[in-house]
Write a protein that holds these residues in place. Structure first.
Motif, PDB file in Angstrom:
ATOM      1  N   LEU A 160       0.828  -1.203   0.000  1.00 17.88           N
ATOM      2  CA  LEU A 160       0.000   0.000   0.000  1.00 17.88           C
ATOM      3  C   LEU A 160       0.862   1.251   0.000  1.00 17.88           C
ATOM      4  O   LEU A 160       0.620   2.193  -0.768  1.00 17.88           O
ATOM      5  CB  LEU A 160      -0.900  -0.030   1.234  1.00 17.88           C
ATOM      6  N   MET A 161       1.901   1.244   0.836  1.00 16.47           N
ATOM      7  CA  MET A 161       2.726   2.442   0.920  1.00 16.47           C
ATOM      8  C   MET A 161       3.495   2.680  -0.374  1.00 16.47           C
ATOM      9  O   MET A 161       3.618   3.797  -0.838  1.00 16.47           O
ATOM     10  CB  MET A 161       3.674   2.351   2.114  1.00 16.47           C
ATOM     11  N   LYS A 162       3.976   1.594  -0.952  1.00 19.58           N
ATOM     12  CA  LYS A 162       4.736   1.735  -2.189  1.00 19.58           C
ATOM     13  C   LYS A 162       3.841   2.139  -3.351  1.00 19.58           C
ATOM     14  O   LYS A 162       4.320   2.581  -4.394  1.00 19.58           O
ATOM     15  CB  LYS A 162       5.429   0.408  -2.516  1.00 19.58           C
ATOM     16  N   LEU A 163       2.566   1.947  -3.169  1.00 24.11           N
ATOM     17  CA  LEU A 163       1.613   2.236  -4.238  1.00 24.11           C
ATOM     18  C   LEU A 163       1.644   3.715  -4.605  1.00 24.11           C
ATOM     19  O   LEU A 163       1.364   4.105  -5.734  1.00 24.11           O
ATOM     20  CB  LEU A 163       0.214   1.821  -3.777  1.00 24.11           C
ATOM     21  N   GLY A 164       1.964   4.529  -3.631  1.00 22.35           N
ATOM     22  CA  GLY A 164       2.097   5.964  -3.884  1.00 22.35           C
ATOM     23  C   GLY A 164       0.837   6.558  -4.461  1.00 22.35           C
ATOM     24  O   GLY A 164      -0.261   6.287  -3.989  1.00 22.35           O
ATOM     25  N   SER A 165       1.005   7.340  -5.508  1.00 19.05           N
ATOM     26  CA  SER A 165      -0.127   8.073  -6.055  1.00 19.05           C
ATOM     27  C   SER A 165      -1.159   7.134  -6.655  1.00 19.05           C
ATOM     28  O   SER A 165      -2.263   7.545  -6.965  1.00 19.05           O
ATOM     29  CB  SER A 165       0.356   9.050  -7.116  1.00 19.05           C
ATOM     30  N   GLY A 166      -0.790   5.875  -6.812  1.00 19.18           N
ATOM     31  CA  GLY A 166      -1.756   4.911  -7.304  1.00 19.18           C
ATOM     32  C   GLY A 166      -2.979   4.845  -6.417  1.00 19.18           C
ATOM     33  O   GLY A 166      -4.072   4.532  -6.886  1.00 19.18           O
TER      34      GLY A 166
ATOM     35  N   SER B 146       3.036   9.671   3.853  1.00 10.69           N
ATOM     36  CA  SER B 146       2.244  10.715   4.496  1.00 10.69           C
ATOM     37  C   SER B 146       2.085  11.906   3.558  1.00 10.69           C
ATOM     38  O   SER B 146       1.042  12.545   3.523  1.00 10.69           O
ATOM     39  CB  SER B 146       2.847  11.114   5.840  1.00 10.69           C
ATOM     40  N   GLU B 147       3.108  12.166   2.739  1.00 13.37           N
ATOM     41  CA  GLU B 147       2.948  13.241   1.755  1.00 13.37           C
ATOM     42  C   GLU B 147       1.863  12.870   0.747  1.00 13.37           C
ATOM     43  O   GLU B 147       1.019  13.681   0.376  1.00 13.37           O
ATOM     44  CB  GLU B 147       4.263  13.482   1.009  1.00 13.37           C
ATOM     45  N   GLU B 148       1.932  11.615   0.329  1.00 10.93           N
ATOM     46  CA  GLU B 148       0.928  11.098  -0.602  1.00 10.93           C
ATOM     47  C   GLU B 148      -0.476  11.330  -0.072  1.00 10.93           C
ATOM     48  O   GLU B 148      -1.338  11.870  -0.752  1.00 10.93           O
ATOM     49  CB  GLU B 148       1.179   9.589  -0.743  1.00 10.93           C
TER      50      GLU B 148
END
Lengths: 185, 185
Positions: A160-166, B146-148
């Motif tokens: 989830l975290m690596k998903l970023g703007s996804g 968190s920025e995301e």
DNA sequence: TTGAAGTTTCAGAAATTACTGAAAGTTTAA
DNA sequence: TTAAACTTTCAGTAATTTCTGAAACTTCAA
């Protein structure tokens, strides 16, 4: 116990940051030392390495155990107690979050619940209660969400975290893939 | 300035919690007072309501402004300055998160980057560096994440939080809906 | 059952952090 | 330009938090 320059810098820094993370300087230092040390380390070694009293060390270790960040490690044949981290880095970070939530959010949530039960005495109180209720809802969301994330488990959390703007794009699509009960009014 | 019993309890509680949230007692109280008060409130009124010195009030307000939690509000025709919250509850919570990230994570991240540049002097240091590198990666993920979330905006963030356990299911499906560049190795 | 090897507790000292209030600074109206 | 109305600063004090070290406690081997 060695304390190479590298380890010393890290330990000192964790000490400085300790108070911002919810514990005090020596507790931060002890934690860093235990985490960075490959082998289990005894209370006496900690006291020596950090130049702090044995008593302070004992209290620090107790506190770290109450945070579930370090645990005892019995070395067979040795009388004294050794200490090791209570898990991998991910686990430790989770514990810090959880523990802080308990200390920083839960008490407020419980007070807010109480205050919201009272009938507002007048207009001013009614207005204040509205604000308090907003705060209450926000804190409840945060609590629920953080529990949710916790039992997602490290791997999924990482995904989830690596998903970023996804995440944003995924949310746009969510109604298509998760119809029904989870749609948000 | 009134200070009904309800408001008093809330203000006192926010004072107690203040230190856990990264500021001190009076700063917490001042914040609560400003947020719960419908009208803009002057520094003098704050000092009177909380029974603290004018000087302390001034410092507290300065700190709250540095956190971007309260802002000045000029009342036409009045000489003195009034204060109001810098936004709605959501905004304030975001600011607290952001500010705390800056104080609690960024300095460590920067130290870790430095420490990881050094060549390990020996086996012990190499081991410690591994651990530090894990911590570094974790903190970077948290920061990026968190920025995301921040620039997702309140509405989407709310959707995401309310999604609850749906997040897990959504992740299971993500490769189907977001093929390609965002898939995680 | 004693004493050596260890741990914990806690009263008081030390260090840190927060607060006061008087003095210095700023702004504006006359 | 003066002075009234207000704000900020900061040296010193007060309050709080952390740390020490000696005493009390525990455990175990002989």
């Amino acid at each position: 116990m060695k304390m190479t320059p590298l380890i010393t810098s890290a330990v000192m820094h964790f000490g400085e940051m300790g108070s911002r993370w919810g514990f005090n300087r020596t507790v931060g230092q002890i934690l860093a030392l235990i985490v960075l040390n490959e082998e289990p380390i005894s209370a006496q070694e900690i006291a020596d390495a950090l130049n702090i009293s044995r008593g302070n060390t004992s209290m620090g270790l107790k506190e770290l155990q109450s945070w579930r960040l370090v645990k005892q490690h019995l070395v067979p044949g040795e009388r004294k107690e050794f200490f090791i981290p209570a898990g991998d880095i991910w686990t430790l970070a989770n514990r810090v979050f959880e523990e802080r939530r308990k200390r920083e959010i839960d008490p407020t949530l419980s007070l807010l619940r109480d205050l919201l039960l009272d009938e507002p005495a007048n207009g001013t109180e009614a207005g204040a209660q509205n604000k308090l209720s907003e705060i209450h809802d926000l804190l409840e969301s945060i609590t629920a969400w953080s529990e949710e994330l916790q039992n997602l488990g490290p791997e999924k959390l990482n995904t989830l975290m690596k998903l970023g703007s996804g995440v944003g794009r995924m949310l746009d699509l969510k109604d298509k893939i998760l119809p029904g009960k989870n749609s948000v009014n």
